[in-house]
Design a protein around this motif. Structure first.
Motif: not given
Lengths: 226, 346
Positions: A45, A101-104, A207, A217, A220, A222-223, B116, B218, B221-223, B225-229, B231
Motif C-alpha cells: 500500500v 509498505f505492507g505485507n499483503f 472468511r 483459518f 486465510i 485478509s486486507e 479480527c 505471520e 496477520r491471520k488473526l 488483518p491490520i498486521n498486513t499494513v 506489523p
C-alpha cells in the motif's frame, strides 16, 4: 514527550508527486497514477494525502511492480474527505505519496484471490506483476462495470477469473453475490491460501464461509479497507 | 434536519457557540460546567445563563444526552447498557464493578472495520463512527456514573480509527473545564494503527493498551488483518520511541488461544520483543464467538504462561472474565441484530 522518529514513522513520510494519469473506470471509481520512484512488492500500500497536515489514507497499489507508474484505485466515499478531492484532481496536480509498505503479498504459491469492489487493487497489482499463474480470482461487484481491469485479466486468467455480479446480468458473469458463489462450491482446495481484500463486511462474511467449508483459518489472509 | 448537540463540544467549540450567538466569552465556561460538571440534561437547567441565552441556545442546539435504551445484568454484577446512535444504530457499554474499583468499557464506533478473527464486534462490519458526544454520553448517562473509577476504550470499534472524536472525548473527560478526571484513570486500546497511535501519544496522557495476541507476524496477520499494513515491529518501534515515564502505563493485551499462541516459543519471543520496554501483559481468556475455529487456553495453561513470562521479567496479569452470560465480556459486544444492514459493494 516525543523522542526521535522511528522507522514506523519514516514509512509515512509523504513525498510530492505530480499526477501523471487519471482515468475514470466507472461512476465514482478512479485510477490515479504517479511516476514510480521506488521498488515495491505487489500487494503493498501507499499512504496518500493532498496537502501537508492532512491525515493520509492508505491505498493498495493497483499497478504492476515493473511498470513506470504507481497507480491507486479508489471510489468516492460518501462521507470521505480525501476521495472526493482526489476525484476532482487533474493530471499534473500535486499529490503526496509515501513509500510503498505492507505485507499483503502472495508471489508464486497456489492461491485463491477474493475481492469486492475496489478491493481488486492488490490482486490487479499481482496480476500485472506476472503473479497470476496458479491463481483463481473471484471478484464481486454490484454492476457490470464493477469489474475493473477485466479486459486485461479475462483473456489471461480465462476460467480462473470469476466475476460475480449481484445486481445485473452480463455475458460470462455469475449472477449473484460472491458469497453465494462460494457457498455453492462443493469443492474448495483446503491446502491453498485464500487472500481476501475488500470491505469489512465482505471479508468477515467470506472468511466465515471458508471456515465453514473447512478451510483452515491459517490459510486465510485478509486486507480490509479502513 | 436535527439540531447540533451541545453535549460533546470542547471548550473551544463552546466558545465558537458563544461567539456565534453573541454571548459573552465566559458563557462557554458556564456551559461546560453545566454540561460536564453538573451533568444537567436540559439547556433550561443552565440557570446562570440568562433566559434569552437559554432560548437562543435551545433554538440552535439540542442538548444531546441520550439515556440507555436497555440494560442487562450479569450474575457477577457486570451490567451492559445499550445506547442508540442515530437511526437504526446502537452501541453497547459494559459497567464492571469490582471490590475496589468500577470500570466502564466504552465504545468508539458502531461496529468495526478491523475484522479480527476472534471478535464479535468485527462480525457486524462497520456502520459509523461515534461523535465525541456519543462517546462521553456513555459515561455521563451511566446510572452508576458517580461510582466510576476507571474508563477503558475497549468496547465496540477501534478507537484509533476514529481518533479525532476519541481525542475530543478524552479532552472533555480530563480537562479542568470538563470532567476533570485524571488521564491515569483512562486507558485507550488499539490494535496498532501506527500513525494514529503516534498522534494519540503526542496529544493525550492517557494509558495505552495494544492488542498484540501473538509475537509472530505471520500468525498475527491471520488473526488480525491490520498486521498486513502495521506489523508488530512497526507497532513496537513506535511505542519504543516514546518515554512513558513513571505514571503512564503501556500494556499489551493477549487473548490466549489453545495450542495457538500459548507455547514456550511464544513466551520466548514475547520476552525478546518486549525486552527493555516498561510494560505489562494482560492475559485474557478467549470468549468463543459463533463459527470461530479458535478455542481458549485453559486456566492452568494461562497460569503457567503467566508464570513463564514473569520469570522472563515481564509483569503479567490475568484479566478476570466478567459479564460473559450477558455477552458483555471482552470481544463479545455486538449490536449486529439491531443495526439496519447497509448496502454492500458486492
Amino acid at each position: 514527550m516525543a523522542n526521535s522518529y522511528s522507522t514506523a514513522k519514516s514509512d509515512l513520510q509523504l513525498v510530492p508527486f505530480e499526477i501523471s494519469r487519471k482515468h475514470q473506470l466507472a461512476e465514482d471509481v478512479y485510477l490515479i497514477s504517479v511516476p514510480r520512484k521506488s521498488d515495491f512488492e505487489a500487494g503493498q500500500v501507499v499512504a496518500v494525502s493532498l496537502s501537508d497536515g492532512q491525515t493520509p489514507r492508505l491505498y493498495s497499489i493497483a499497478s504492476g511492480n515493473a511498470g513506470p507508474e504507481i497507480s491507486i484505485l479508489f471510489n468516492i466515499k460518501k462521507d470521505g474527505f480525501l476521495s472526493p478531492q482526489l476525484a476532482n484532481s487533474k493530471e499534473g496536480d500535486r499529490i503526496l505519496v509515501s513509500a510503498p509498505f505492507g505485507n499483503f503479498t502472495c508471489r508464486d504459491e497456489k492461491a485463491c484471490w477474493i475481492a469486492s469492489g475496489t478491493g481488486i487493487a492488490p490482486f490487479a497489482s499481482m496480476f500485472f506483476s506476472g503473479q497470476w499463474k496458479g491463481k483463481t480470482l473471484i471478484h464481486g461487484g454490484r454492476t457490470v462495470d464493477s469489474f475493473y481491469f477485466q479486459d486485461d485479466i479475462a483473456p489471461v486468467m480465462k476460467e480462473s477469473y470469476i466475476r460475480c455480479c449481484s445486481q445485473e446480468n452480463g455475458l460470462g458473469l455469475y449472477q449473484g453475490r460472491l458469497t453465494s458463489y462460494l457457498k455453492e462450491q462443493t469443492y474448495l482446495d483446503l491446502s491453498q491460501k485464500y487472500y481476501l481484500c475488500g470491505s469489512p463486511e465482505m471479508v468477515v462474511d467470506v472468511r466465515d464461509i471458508l471456515i465453514s467449508k473447512k478451510v483452515p483459518f491459517e490459510n486465510i489472509i485478509s486486507e480490509i479497507y479502513f | 434536519m436535527e439540531k447540533p448537540s451541545l453535549f460533546g463540544k470542547t471548550l473551544d467549540e463552546l466558545k465558537q457557540v458563544a461567539s456565534k450567538l453573541d454571548l459573552p466569552k465566559y458563557a462557554a465556561k458556564q456551559m461546560a460546567e453545566w454540561l460536564y460538571k453538573k451533568n444537567v440534561v436540559s439547556i433550561e437547567e443552565m440557570s446562570n445563563l440568562s433566559k434569552k441565552t437559554r432560548e437562543d441556545l435551545a433554538t440552535n442546539f439540542q442538548m444531546g444526552k441520550v439515556a440507555h435504551s436497555k440494560e442487562q445484568v450479569s450474575v457477577d454484577g457486570t451490567k451492559k447498557y445499550l445506547f442508540p446512535s442515530g437511526q437504526n444504530k446502537f452501541i453497547e457499554a459494559a459497567y464492571i464493578p469490582d471490590e475496589d474499583r468500577a470500570t466502564l468499557c466504552v465504545s468508539s464506533q458502531v461496529g468495526c472495520k478491523m475484522g479480527c478473527l476472534f471478535c464479535m464486534t468485527g462480525k457486524q462490519g462497520f456502520q459509523s463512527n461515534l461523535s465525541a458526544g456519543e462517546i462521553v454520553n456513555q459515561i455521563f448517562s451511566l446510572p452508576e456514573k458517580e461510582k466510576l473509577t476507571n474508563i477503558v476504550y475497549m468496547g465496540m470499534g477501534e478507537p484509533f480509527d476514529n481518533l479525532q472524536e476519541v481525542l475530543k472525548s478524552l479532552e472533555i473527560l480530563t480537562s479542568e473545564w470538563g470532567a476533570g478526571m485524571s488521564p491515569r484513570r483512562i486507558t485507550v486500546s488499539t490494535i496498532g494503527i501506527v500513525p494514529a497511535m503516534e498522534e494519540f501519544l503526542e496529544k493525550s496522557e492517557c494509558h495505552l493498551a495494544v492488542s498484540l495476541h501473538t509475537p509472530f507476524d505471520e500468525e498475527r496477520r491471520k488473526l488480525m488483518p491490520i498486521n498486513t499494513v502495521y506489523p508488530i515491529n512497526k507497532v513496537l518501534s513506535e511505542v519504543r520511541s516514546w518515554d512513558f515515564g513513571k505514571q503512564r502505563r503501556l500494556s499489551f493485551e493477549y487473548i490466549m488461544f489453545k495450542d495457538l499462541n500459548d507455547t514456550t516459543a511464544h513466551v520466548n519471543e514475547l520476552a525478546r520483543l518486549l525486552n527493555g520496554l516498561r510494560c505489562r501483559i494482560n492475559l485474557i481468556r478467549f470468549h468463543p464467538i459463533p463459527d470461530t475455529p479458535l478455542l481458549s487456553s485453559d486456566s492452568e495453561k494461562m497460569e503457567s504462561f503467566k508464570a513463564a513470562l514473569e520469570v522472563k521479567g515481564i509483569t503479567t496479569t490475568i484479566r478476570r472474565s466478567r459479564g460473559e452470560d450477558i455477552y458483555a465480556a471482552c470481544g463479545l459486544l455486538s449490536t449486529k441484530e439491531l443495526v439496519k444492514k447497509e448496502e454492500s459493494d458486492y
